[in-house]
Write a protein that holds these residues in place. Structure first.
Motif, PDB file in Angstrom:
ATOM      1  N   ILE A 207       3.233 -25.109 -26.173  1.00 54.89           N
ATOM      2  CA  ILE A 207       4.021 -24.413 -25.312  1.00 54.89           C
ATOM      3  C   ILE A 207       3.854 -24.448 -24.209  1.00 54.89           C
ATOM      4  CG2 ILE A 207       4.654 -22.134 -24.907  1.00 54.89           C
ATOM      5  CD1 ILE A 207       4.034 -20.911 -27.929  1.00 54.89           C
ATOM      6  N   THR A 208       4.793 -24.483 -23.330  1.00 55.23           N
ATOM      7  CA  THR A 208       4.826 -24.402 -21.215  1.00 55.23           C
ATOM      8  C   THR A 208       5.127 -23.629 -21.256  1.00 55.23           C
ATOM      9  OG1 THR A 208       5.025 -27.117 -21.679  1.00 55.23           O
ATOM     10  CG2 THR A 208       4.999 -26.160 -19.004  1.00 55.23           C
ATOM     11  N   LEU A 209       4.394 -22.931 -20.016  1.00 56.72           N
ATOM     12  CA  LEU A 209       4.980 -22.048 -18.869  1.00 56.72           C
ATOM     13  C   LEU A 209       5.345 -22.892 -17.744  1.00 56.72           C
ATOM     14  CD1 LEU A 209       2.466 -19.074 -19.678  1.00 56.72           C
ATOM     15  CD2 LEU A 209       5.028 -19.479 -20.814  1.00 56.72           C
ATOM     16  N   THR A 210       6.570 -22.641 -17.518  1.00 62.92           N
ATOM     17  CA  THR A 210       6.058 -22.922 -15.958  1.00 62.92           C
ATOM     18  C   THR A 210       7.330 -21.998 -14.752  1.00 62.92           C
ATOM     19  OG1 THR A 210       8.168 -24.211 -16.713  1.00 62.92           O
ATOM     20  CG2 THR A 210       8.458 -24.374 -14.516  1.00 62.92           C
ATOM     21  N   VAL A 211       5.886 -22.830 -13.339  1.00 57.11           N
ATOM     22  CA  VAL A 211       5.413 -21.407 -12.845  1.00 57.11           C
ATOM     23  C   VAL A 211       6.137 -21.669 -11.655  1.00 57.11           C
ATOM     24  CG1 VAL A 211       3.715 -20.652 -10.671  1.00 57.11           C
ATOM     25  CG2 VAL A 211       3.035 -20.768 -13.126  1.00 57.11           C
ATOM     26  N   SER A 212       6.968 -21.236 -10.700  1.00 58.28           N
ATOM     27  CA  SER A 212       7.702 -21.339  -9.602  1.00 58.28           C
ATOM     28  C   SER A 212       7.100 -20.236  -8.558  1.00 58.28           C
ATOM     29  CB  SER A 212       9.426 -20.474  -9.995  1.00 58.28           C
ATOM     30  OG  SER A 212       9.362 -19.881 -10.477  1.00 58.28           O
ATOM     31  N   ARG A 213       7.775 -20.486  -7.512  1.00 58.79           N
ATOM     32  CA  ARG A 213       7.174 -19.746  -5.643  1.00 58.79           C
ATOM     33  C   ARG A 213       8.592 -19.032  -5.275  1.00 58.79           C
ATOM     34  NH1 ARG A 213       8.492 -21.301  -0.265  1.00 58.79           N
ATOM     35  NH2 ARG A 213       7.186 -21.094   0.583  1.00 58.79           N
ATOM     36  N   GLN A 214       8.545 -17.514  -5.049  1.00 52.42           N
ATOM     37  CA  GLN A 214       9.020 -17.260  -5.158  1.00 52.42           C
ATOM     38  C   GLN A 214       9.423 -16.337  -3.858  1.00 52.42           C
ATOM     39  OE1 GLN A 214      11.811 -16.950  -6.959  1.00 52.42           O
ATOM     40  NE2 GLN A 214      10.890 -17.964  -8.349  1.00 52.42           N
ATOM     41  N   PRO A 215      10.392 -16.439  -2.731  1.00 53.26           N
ATOM     42  CA  PRO A 215       9.631 -15.885  -1.374  1.00 53.26           C
ATOM     43  C   PRO A 215      10.420 -14.477  -1.578  1.00 53.26           C
ATOM     44  CG  PRO A 215      10.430 -18.313  -1.174  1.00 53.26           C
ATOM     45  CD  PRO A 215      10.571 -17.677  -2.543  1.00 53.26           C
ATOM     46  N   LEU A 216       9.461 -13.936  -0.717  1.00 52.56           N
ATOM     47  CA  LEU A 216      10.489 -12.283  -0.425  1.00 52.56           C
ATOM     48  C   LEU A 216      10.507 -12.479   1.102  1.00 52.56           C
ATOM     49  CD1 LEU A 216       8.063 -10.355  -2.718  1.00 52.56           C
ATOM     50  CD2 LEU A 216       9.528 -11.465  -2.825  1.00 52.56           C
ATOM     51  N   ALA A 217      11.519 -11.151   1.410  1.00 55.75           N
ATOM     52  CA  ALA A 217      11.509 -10.571   2.906  1.00 55.75           C
ATOM     53  C   ALA A 217      12.207  -9.631   3.593  1.00 55.75           C
ATOM     54  CB  ALA A 217      12.765 -12.226   3.611  1.00 55.75           C
ATOM     55  N   TRP A 218      11.302  -9.149   4.673  1.00 59.86           N
ATOM     56  CA  TRP A 218      12.205  -8.391   4.939  1.00 59.86           C
ATOM     57  C   TRP A 218      12.569  -8.721   6.844  1.00 59.86           C
ATOM     58  CZ3 TRP A 218       8.603  -8.922   1.776  1.00 59.86           C
ATOM     59  CH2 TRP A 218       7.553  -8.040   1.553  1.00 59.86           C
ATOM     60  N   VAL A 219      12.971  -7.342   7.107  1.00 56.06           N
ATOM     61  CA  VAL A 219      14.220  -7.921   8.268  1.00 56.06           C
ATOM     62  C   VAL A 219      14.353  -5.988   9.062  1.00 56.06           C
ATOM     63  CG1 VAL A 219      15.062  -9.659   7.806  1.00 56.06           C
ATOM     64  CG2 VAL A 219      16.395  -7.492   7.315  1.00 56.06           C
ATOM     65  N   TRP A 220      14.403  -6.321  10.115  1.00 56.46           N
ATOM     66  CA  TRP A 220      15.016  -4.822  10.636  1.00 56.46           C
ATOM     67  C   TRP A 220      16.271  -4.728  11.208  1.00 56.46           C
ATOM     68  CZ3 TRP A 220      12.465  -0.692  10.466  1.00 56.46           C
ATOM     69  CH2 TRP A 220      12.974   1.031  10.452  1.00 56.46           C
ATOM     70  N   ARG A 306       6.109 -12.409   2.216  1.00 57.79           N
ATOM     71  CA  ARG A 306       5.505 -12.973   1.637  1.00 57.79           C
ATOM     72  C   ARG A 306       5.770 -14.051   0.308  1.00 57.79           C
ATOM     73  NH1 ARG A 306       4.476  -8.136   3.972  1.00 57.79           N
ATOM     74  NH2 ARG A 306       2.824  -7.842   4.809  1.00 57.79           N
ATOM     75  N   ILE A 307       4.833 -14.789  -0.785  1.00 53.25           N
ATOM     76  CA  ILE A 307       5.100 -15.747  -1.186  1.00 53.25           C
ATOM     77  C   ILE A 307       4.657 -15.135  -2.811  1.00 53.25           C
ATOM     78  CG2 ILE A 307       5.216 -18.181  -2.020  1.00 53.25           C
ATOM     79  CD1 ILE A 307       6.511 -17.652   0.535  1.00 53.25           C
ATOM     80  N   CYS A 308       5.221 -14.862  -3.330  1.00 54.88           N
ATOM     81  CA  CYS A 308       5.187 -14.549  -5.123  1.00 54.88           C
ATOM     82  C   CYS A 308       5.306 -15.536  -5.953  1.00 54.88           C
ATOM     83  CB  CYS A 308       5.673 -12.926  -5.401  1.00 54.88           C
ATOM     84  SG  CYS A 308       7.118 -12.921  -6.550  1.00 54.88           S
ATOM     85  N   MET A 309       4.278 -15.660  -7.505  1.00 51.59           N
ATOM     86  CA  MET A 309       5.114 -16.378  -8.070  1.00 51.59           C
ATOM     87  C   MET A 309       6.193 -15.829  -9.447  1.00 51.59           C
ATOM     88  SD  MET A 309       1.525 -18.701  -8.499  1.00 51.59           S
ATOM     89  CE  MET A 309       0.517 -16.728  -8.928  1.00 51.59           C
ATOM     90  N   TYR A 310       7.101 -16.967  -9.999  1.00 53.70           N
ATOM     91  CA  TYR A 310       7.699 -16.413 -11.362  1.00 53.70           C
ATOM     92  C   TYR A 310       7.141 -17.268 -12.576  1.00 53.70           C
ATOM     93  CZ  TYR A 310      11.439 -13.736  -9.129  1.00 53.70           C
ATOM     94  OH  TYR A 310      12.280 -12.598  -8.987  1.00 53.70           O
ATOM     95  N   THR A 311       6.341 -16.781 -13.704  1.00 51.38           N
ATOM     96  CA  THR A 311       5.961 -17.312 -14.643  1.00 51.38           C
ATOM     97  C   THR A 311       7.067 -17.536 -15.699  1.00 51.38           C
ATOM     98  OG1 THR A 311       3.918 -16.735 -13.854  1.00 51.38           O
ATOM     99  CG2 THR A 311       3.995 -17.847 -16.113  1.00 51.38           C
ATOM    100  N   ARG A 312       7.708 -18.238 -16.245  1.00 53.76           N
ATOM    101  CA  ARG A 312       8.835 -17.866 -17.564  1.00 53.76           C
ATOM    102  C   ARG A 312       8.520 -19.230 -18.526  1.00 53.76           C
ATOM    103  NH1 ARG A 312      10.966 -21.113 -13.045  1.00 53.76           N
ATOM    104  NH2 ARG A 312      12.186 -23.500 -14.543  1.00 53.76           N
ATOM    105  N   THR A 313       8.816 -18.528 -19.750  1.00 52.87           N
ATOM    106  CA  THR A 313       9.103 -19.095 -20.896  1.00 52.87           C
ATOM    107  C   THR A 313       9.941 -20.053 -21.095  1.00 52.87           C
ATOM    108  OG1 THR A 313       9.781 -18.100 -21.878  1.00 52.87           O
ATOM    109  CG2 THR A 313       7.746 -17.998 -22.144  1.00 52.87           C
ATOM    110  N   ALA A 314      10.273 -21.210 -21.731  1.00 53.74           N
ATOM    111  CA  ALA A 314      11.168 -22.458 -21.841  1.00 53.74           C
ATOM    112  C   ALA A 314      12.955 -21.163 -21.914  1.00 53.74           C
ATOM    113  CB  ALA A 314      11.689 -23.267 -23.703  1.00 53.74           C
TER     114      ALA A 314
END
Length: 378
Positions: A207-220, A306-314
Motif C-alpha cells: 500500500i502506498t501513501l502519496t504526499v503532495s505539497r499544498q500552499p495556503l495564502a492570505w491576502v488583505w 504557508r505550505i502544508c501536506m496532503y497524504t492520500r491513499t489510492a
C-alpha cells in the motif's frame, strides 16, 4: 522494562493528539511521542483554520463521524473554555450538481446566483452558478484543537514527549517495544498516527501513501475589508476545474491578518523529508486566478503563505484499522486533505480500538482490506 504503558501513540498531530486525549479520558496509561514541536508546522494541521460542514457527507461513510465530531468539539470547548469551532455557515458555489438528496436529512438552503449575490456580494458569480448553504458549517482552529487535546490528555495523566523521534519498533509475544533517540519503551498496544511518515510502516503490505505539497495564502482585501470578517462571510468553496480541484477559503479572523484561501487539489508530490516549504510565485498565482475571477474585492496584497501536506491513499479515503500483520498495532493514516474536521472522532475510534473497547461509531469502510485487494490485483 520500567517504561511500560497501556498504549503508546506515535505522531501527535491532529489524530494523535485526539487519540491521546480519548485514551487518557478512559483511564489508560498513555505515552505520546512526537518528533517535532507540539504543535508544529511540518505536517498537515497548521495554518490557523480548517473547514467543517455536514451537507457534503450525507449518505457517505463519513456521515456518522461528522455528526459525532460536532458533539466532541463542543465537549472539548466546554472542558477548555476555548473557542475551537467557529460557526460561520458553509457556502458551496457551483455551476452543476443537484442536492435533492439532502431534503429531509440535513438543514440546508439552495440559492440561485442572484440570491448568492444579494446575501454575499463579495462573490462575483456567472449567472448559471448556484449555491448550497449549510448553516452549521464553520471553521476549526487546528493549532488550538491539537493543543487543547494534548493539554487535557496531560491533565488526565498522559505522558507527552515532543522532539523525540521514534527510531524503531517491534512487536513481541507480550508487548510492542518502541525505541527513540532518548529511551526504549514498551506497551500493550501502539497507535501510529504519523501522517505523511506512515508510508514506511505499511509499505510491506503493498500500500502506498502519496504526499503532495499544498500552499495556503492570505491576502488583505483591496476593497471593503470588513465584508470579509468573520460574521460577515461563511467558509466557502468554488470548483477549479482547470486544476481538477476546488478553491476554498475562510472569513478573516482577529488572530491572523488576511483573508485565507487555497486550492484543494493533489498537486506536486514529494517525500515528506524533502518537501519544498518555500512559497513560489506560481503558488500565489493559483489563488490570484480565483480572486480575479470570483472575489475581485479581495484581490489585494499578499500577507502570508504557508505550505502544508496532503497524504492520500489510492482511493482518497482514510485508513482506521488494526495493522493486518500486527495485532498490537492500530493505524490511522491517509486522510487525503479532509481529515482535521474528523480528528476528534477518528481519535476516539483509534483509542477505543487500541483498548479493545466497543466503538462508538461502526467503521466498515476505512479498512486496510479495500486497499490490500487493490494492491494484490495491481
Amino acid at each position: 522494562m520500567n517504561n511500560h504503558y497501556d498504549v503508546i501513540v506515535v505522531g501527535l498531530g491532529a489524530m494523535g493528539s485526539a487519540t491521546c486525549y480519548h485514551l487518557a479520558s478512559r483511564g489508560a496509561k498513555v505515552l505520546g511521542l512526537e518528533r517535532f514541536d507540539l504543535p508544529h508546522a511540518q505536517g498537515s494541521s497548521h495554518g490557523y483554520s480548517r473547514h467543517t460542514k455536514t451537507v457534503v457527507y450525507v449518505d457517505t461513510p463519513f456521515e456518522p463521524f461528522i455528526e459525532r465530531s460536532f458533539e466532541l468539539w463542543r465537549l472539548l470547548e466546554g472542558e477548555t473554555s476555548q473557542q475551537i469551532l467557529v460557526t460561520t455557515g458553509y457556502l458551496l458555489m457551483s455551476d452543476s450538481g443537484s442536492w435533492d438528496q439532502l431534503r429531509g436529512k440535513v438543514r440546508h438552503e439552495v440559492l440561485t446566483s442572484d440570491e448568492v449575490a444579494y446575501r454575499y456580494p463579495q462573490f462575483t458569480l456567472p449567472d448559471d452558478y448556484h449555491g448550497l448553504y449549510d448553516p452549521v458549517g464553520g471553521l476549526l482552529r487546528p493549532e488550538l484543537g491539537i493543543a487543547s487535546h494534548l493539554i487535557q490528555a496531560l491533565r488526565r495523566g498522559a505522558e507527552i514527549h515532543g522532539r523525540e523521534a521514534v527510531t524503531g519498533w517491534k512487536e513481541t509475544a507480550h508487548s510492542v517495544e518502541v525505541e527513540t533517540g532518548h529511551a526504549r519503551y514498551s506497551a500493550d498496544q501502539v497507535v501510529f498516527t504519523g501522517g505523511s511518515w506512515t508510508d514506511r510502516l505499511i509499505a510491506d503490505l503493498g500500500i502506498t501513501l502519496t504526499v503532495s505539497r499544498q500552499p495556503l495564502a492570505w491576502v488583505w482585501p483591496a476593497r471593503n475589508a470588513a465584508s470579509f470578517d468573520v460574521g460577515a462571510l461563511p467558509i466557502w468553496q468554488i470548483p477549479a476545474p482547470e486544476y481538477d480541484g476546488e478553491y476554498y477559503g475562510f472569513p478573516m479572523m482577529p488572530d491572523h491578518p488576511g483573508f485565507k484561501l487555497a486550492l484543494h487539489t493533489f498537486g506536486e508530490t514529494s517525500d515528506p523529508e524533502h518537501l519544498d516549504r518555500e512559497a513560489r510565485p506560481e503558488d500565489e498565482e493559483e489563488v490570484r486566478k480565483c480572486l480575479r475571477r470570483f472575489i475581485p474585492d479581495a484581490d489585494g496584497p499578499l500577507t502570508a503563505m504557508r505550505i502544508c501536506m496532503y497524504t492520500r491513499t489510492a482511493d482518497e479515503m482514510p485508513v482506521l484499522d488494526r495493522h493486518p500483520a500486527h495485532d498490537r498495532v492500530t493505524v490511522g493514516c491517509g486522510f487525503s486533505g479532509t481529515g482535521f474536521k474528523f480528528s476528534c472522532t477518528f481519535g476516539e475510534w483509534l483509542a477505543e480500538t487500541a483498548l479493545g473497547q466497543p466503538n462508538t461509531i461502526a467503521n466498515d469502510t476505512f479498512r486496510f482490506e479495500r486497499l490490500l485487494g487493490a494492491a494484490n490485483t495491481a
